[in-house]
Structures are given as structure tokens and as C-alpha cells.
Design a protein around this motif. Sequence first.
Motif, short mmCIF file in Angstrom:
data_model
loop_
_atom_site.label_atom_id
_atom_site.label_comp_id
_atom_site.label_asym_id
_atom_site.label_seq_id
_atom_site.Cartn_x
_atom_site.Cartn_y
_atom_site.Cartn_z
N HIS A 29 0.79 -1.16 0.00
CA HIS A 29 -0.02 0.14 0.08
C HIS A 29 0.88 1.11 -0.04
O HIS A 29 1.80 1.38 0.75
CB HIS A 29 -0.87 -0.18 1.01
N PRO A 30 0.57 2.20 -0.79
CA PRO A 30 1.31 3.55 -1.01
C PRO A 30 1.41 4.39 0.56
O PRO A 30 2.83 4.85 0.55
CB PRO A 30 0.78 4.33 -2.14
N SER A 103 -9.18 -1.67 -1.53
CA SER A 103 -7.77 -1.67 -1.57
C SER A 103 -7.28 -0.11 -1.14
O SER A 103 -6.14 -0.02 -0.57
CB SER A 103 -7.28 -2.02 -3.10
N LEU A 144 -5.56 14.48 6.74
CA LEU A 144 -6.21 13.31 5.91
C LEU A 144 -7.75 13.95 5.08
O LEU A 144 -8.90 13.70 5.68
CB LEU A 144 -6.55 12.31 6.83
N GLY A 154 -9.95 7.57 -0.23
CA GLY A 154 -8.40 7.91 -0.36
C GLY A 154 -7.55 7.86 0.45
O GLY A 154 -6.96 8.75 0.90
N CYS A 156 -8.04 7.89 3.59
CA CYS A 156 -8.22 8.66 4.81
C CYS A 156 -9.51 8.25 5.37
O CYS A 156 -10.71 7.97 4.71
CB CYS A 156 -8.63 10.05 4.19
N PHE A 212 -7.61 10.41 -9.23
CA PHE A 212 -8.47 10.68 -7.85
C PHE A 212 -8.28 12.25 -7.41
O PHE A 212 -7.52 12.76 -7.47
CB PHE A 212 -7.91 9.71 -7.03
N1 ZLM Z 1 -7.58 1.20 -6.99
N2 ZLM Z 1 -2.11 -1.52 -3.11
C1 ZLM Z 1 -4.61 10.06 -2.13
C2 ZLM Z 1 -5.72 8.91 -2.30
C3 ZLM Z 1 -5.43 8.40 -3.74
C4 ZLM Z 1 -9.23 4.78 -6.93
C5 ZLM Z 1 -7.98 3.17 -8.45
C6 ZLM Z 1 -6.58 0.63 -5.87
C7 ZLM Z 1 -3.82 4.24 -5.34
C8 ZLM Z 1 -3.28 2.75 -5.14
C9 ZLM Z 1 -3.62 0.26 -2.91
C10 ZLM Z 1 -1.52 -2.63 -2.59
C11 ZLM Z 1 -4.23 11.76 -0.26
C12 ZLM Z 1 -8.24 5.63 -7.06
C13 ZLM Z 1 -6.85 2.11 -7.41
C14 ZLM Z 1 -5.38 -0.05 -6.68
C15 ZLM Z 1 -9.61 2.24 -7.05
C16 ZLM Z 1 -5.29 5.94 -5.61
C17 ZLM Z 1 -3.28 -0.98 -2.36
C18 ZLM Z 1 -1.49 1.33 -5.40
C19 ZLM Z 1 -2.09 0.56 -4.31
O1 ZLM Z 1 -0.31 -1.10 -4.47
C20 ZLM Z 1 -1.43 -0.70 -4.10
C21 ZLM Z 1 -2.40 -3.86 -3.14
C22 ZLM Z 1 -3.30 1.05 -3.72
C23 ZLM Z 1 -3.89 2.19 -4.11
C24 ZLM Z 1 -2.17 2.57 -5.61
N3 ZLM Z 1 -5.03 4.69 -4.87
C25 ZLM Z 1 -3.18 5.32 -6.20
N4 ZLM Z 1 -4.17 6.35 -6.16
C26 ZLM Z 1 -6.55 6.77 -5.45
C27 ZLM Z 1 -6.50 7.37 -3.96
C28 ZLM Z 1 -4.68 10.49 -0.59
O2 ZLM Z 1 -2.81 11.98 -0.68
O3 ZLM Z 1 -4.68 12.94 -0.93
C29 ZLM Z 1 -4.20 12.13 0.96
C30 ZLM Z 1 -3.53 11.24 2.24
N5 ZLM Z 1 -7.65 5.84 -5.45
O4 ZLM Z 1 -7.48 6.25 -7.84
C31 ZLM Z 1 -9.08 3.45 -7.64
C32 ZLM Z 1 -10.03 4.48 -8.20
C33 ZLM Z 1 -8.71 1.50 -6.04
#
Ligand code: ZLM
Length: 393
Positions: A29-30, A103, A144, A154, A156, A212
Motif C-alpha cells: 500500500h502506498p 484496497s 487526511l 482515498g 483517509c 483521484f
Molecule cells: N484502486 N495497493 C490520495 C488517495 C488516492 C481509486 C484506483 C486501488 C492508489 C493505489 C492500494 C496494494 C491523499 C483511486 C486504484 C489499486 C480504486 C489511488 C493498495 C496502489 C495501491 O499497490 C497498491 C495492493 C493502492 C492504491 C495505488 N489509489 C493510487 N491512487 C487513489 C486514492 C490520498 O494523498 O490525497 C491524502 C492522504 N484511488 O484512484 C481507484 C479509483 C482503487
Amino acid sequence: EYGIVRPKGYTVSFHAAPEMEKHHFGQTHPMKPWRLTLTKSLVTSYGMPFAMDNYLSRAATYEELNAFHSNEYLDYLATAEPEDQPRDIDNPDKEVKFNLGGSDCPLFYGLYNYCSMSAGCSLDAARKICNNQADIAVAWGGGLHHAKKSEASGFCYINDIVLAILQLLRIYPRVLYIDIDVHHGDGVEEAFFSTDRVMTVSFHKYQPEVFFPGTGSLDDNGPKSEHNPGAHHAINVPLNDGITDEQYEALFKNIIGAINERYRPSAIALQCGADSLAGDRLGRFNLRVQGHGACVKYCKSLGLPMILFGGGGYTPRNVARAWAYETSIAIGADTRIPETIPEHAPWREHFIHDTLFPTLEQSMNEPRHNRNSDKRLREIVAHVHEQLRFVEH
Ligand code: ZLM
Ligand code: CA
Ligand code: ZN
């Protein structure tokens, strides 16, 4: 040893909860809470704690979290176990209760502790500002900004910023919220959509459907209903990949300068998400530590009581650099600390390059192509100035 001394005439408080840093979102997880340990280690190596009041925060109570979040949501957050995680191999992002367990927002051991400690730091920071016990309060464990009243989003779960601003509103008539995380500060914007006592401003990468959370367009300025005092009190600065220090700093000073003159805030809440830095695992911008820090320095120059929150930041060594540098700005030591990371810093090997200010080339293999034309940035500035004409003063 670097001549770091208490700033004359004002107080900086630093709020941490080391327990928070021991939590894990999951292997790849990032979001890595130990980036806070790395930050604290760098801050300490430079001798900065000598110049601040340092506090260990207690966890926020259920009642404190309840000032924004619903009982149904908090009850589930407090009792959900990692075993409740819905596992659907074919669709890992399937709709789940309160968006918990997907996730992005997994259920992990100690989740409720982690959340209440993050909120505890931010609430402590707000209380110091309210009691005039600090002029700048630092809460890197907070920030967050995506969490909603009854929903995680996201990475948070608890919106510590909203909780802290609610505290500030007990004392201060108008709070300016500024968000330099690469993502749109949607949760904070939404929470204060119907009041003119908070103005929210977010700078972010904007590309709906791709990046996002997909909200925060230039013309999103709060619901424009006739009886909504909060109309025109949301400002959004949508940006494209590759923006540079020079462009960002000019844009930031212009927009925040204009807002300060027009809105006349009585306190500032600044979310310092470090995922807007070059080389961030999730980010898209070409900002250097200096450009990111210049925003903090400008806000400080306005001379208002201020809270600095953390937020995003997914390349831990750069998160630590930015937040250590910004701590030095808060205490007025930024021109005194050496650029070379102290020899005795534990974790020194994590930094790869031994400088606080890596070049773009050191931060990433190839800097991103800059897709922000100066013409477009001028249009954005013009729109914001136009919006501000609707703001009563
Ligand atoms: N998938 N693992 C910023 C929040 C960003 C939503 C597309 C998840 C990830 C990301 C999680 C290990 C702040 C989206 C992405 C894959 C639906 C987001 C778990 C990699 C991983 O390797 C990963 C299995 C995960 C999540 C990448 N998620 C990248 N971008 C964004 C949320 C939060 O910085 O603003 C404040 C703290 N989510 O793009 C998806 C649509 C979930
Ligand atoms: Ca932002
Ligand atoms: Zn972010």
C-alpha cells in the motif's frame, strides 16, 4: 549545534503520536505511516526540537470524532476487524460498508487507534492555537482531507482537518483552509460548503476519470443556491502534470495574496501534502522541496495563527525532506540549517542523496513533461479574481 534557537517573540508547537507510525496499511500500500518516523528523525538530527514546544498527543475520543463523523460510521470503524475485509478476487474494489475494506482504505490491525491518534495530533494543534499557546502548530500526522462524515476515502478514514477547523471556529471568525497536496481536498471543501466562515482553496492535479478524486474543477466554487452563505467560498486551482516551482510559487502567491486581502482570514489551516513533489510515487508535479516550502513561507509571512498539517506523500525520503524543511521555516531556521543531511542522522542511508534539496534529476529518472501553459495559468488566476468579487468583506 546548528545554532537552532527558539524564535524570538513567537512559539511553535510540534504534535506527534509515535504509536501512529507503527501501523501498516498492507505490504505494498502506498501510504506508509513510518514516513513520520523518518520525518521526526530528520527534524531531530537538525536540532529543531530545541526551538519548539514538543507534545505527545493523546488519541482523540469518540466524542471528539463525533463532532464531524456519524455514530453509525464511528461504531463500525471502532469494531471492524481485518477479518471482516470482504475478499473478492475478481473485484478487489467492490462496494463495501462505508467504503471500508477496499484496497484504498483497507481494514488493518489498530485502525481505530491510528485514526484517533492522527485526529488527536490535529486537535491538540488547534487547541494550542485557540489558547494562544502557539503561533504555529505542526501536526504532520494529520492532513487526511478526503474522509467524509460517514465514509472513508482515498487512504483517509477520519477527517482530522475538519475537526481541527471546527475547534478554530470557536475562537476565530474566519478560517482559510489551503491544500497543496496533489489531490483535491474534497472532504474539507464539502464539510464547509454551507458556511462563509471557512474558505477552502485546493491546488491539485485535475483530470476527471483518470486522477483521484476527479472533483475540484475551476468552476466548482460551492453550491450557488440563493440562501447559501457558503457560495463562492470554495476555490479550486486545477493543474496539469509537470508544473514547476516557478509557476506554482507565482500562482500560489498571487491567489493566496488576493484571498488574504479580500477574505481577511483570522487563522490559516495549511495542508502540506508532499505528494506534489517531483518523484512522488503517486504524484505528477515537478515541485522541488524549495518550491513546496515557499508556499509555507509565504503563509507564515501573512502573520496569522496557523496549523501545518501533513497529508499525502508516497516517496518517504522526500516527505521527510519537505516536512523537515517546513518545520525549519516555522521556527525561522530555514536559512541557517545546512543543506547536507547531518552525518549522525539515523536512517541517513534512506536519503540516497545526502542533500535536503535534491535536483529534479535526483528525484526522478526523467522529469515529467510540463503540461501547464502560462496562458492557462493566467486564465485560472483571472477566474479566481473574478470569484473573489462575490465574496463579502
Ligand atoms: N484502486 N495497493 C490520495 C488517495 C488516492 C481509486 C484506483 C486501488 C492508489 C493505489 C492500494 C496494494 C491523499 C483511486 C486504484 C489499486 C480504486 C489511488 C493498495 C496502489 C495501491 O499497490 C497498491 C495492493 C493502492 C492504491 C495505488 N489509489 C493510487 N491512487 C487513489 C486514492 C490520498 O494523498 O490525497 C491524502 C492522504 N484511488 O484512484 C481507484 C479509483 C482503487
Ligand atoms: Ca490539493
Ligand atoms: Zn494526495
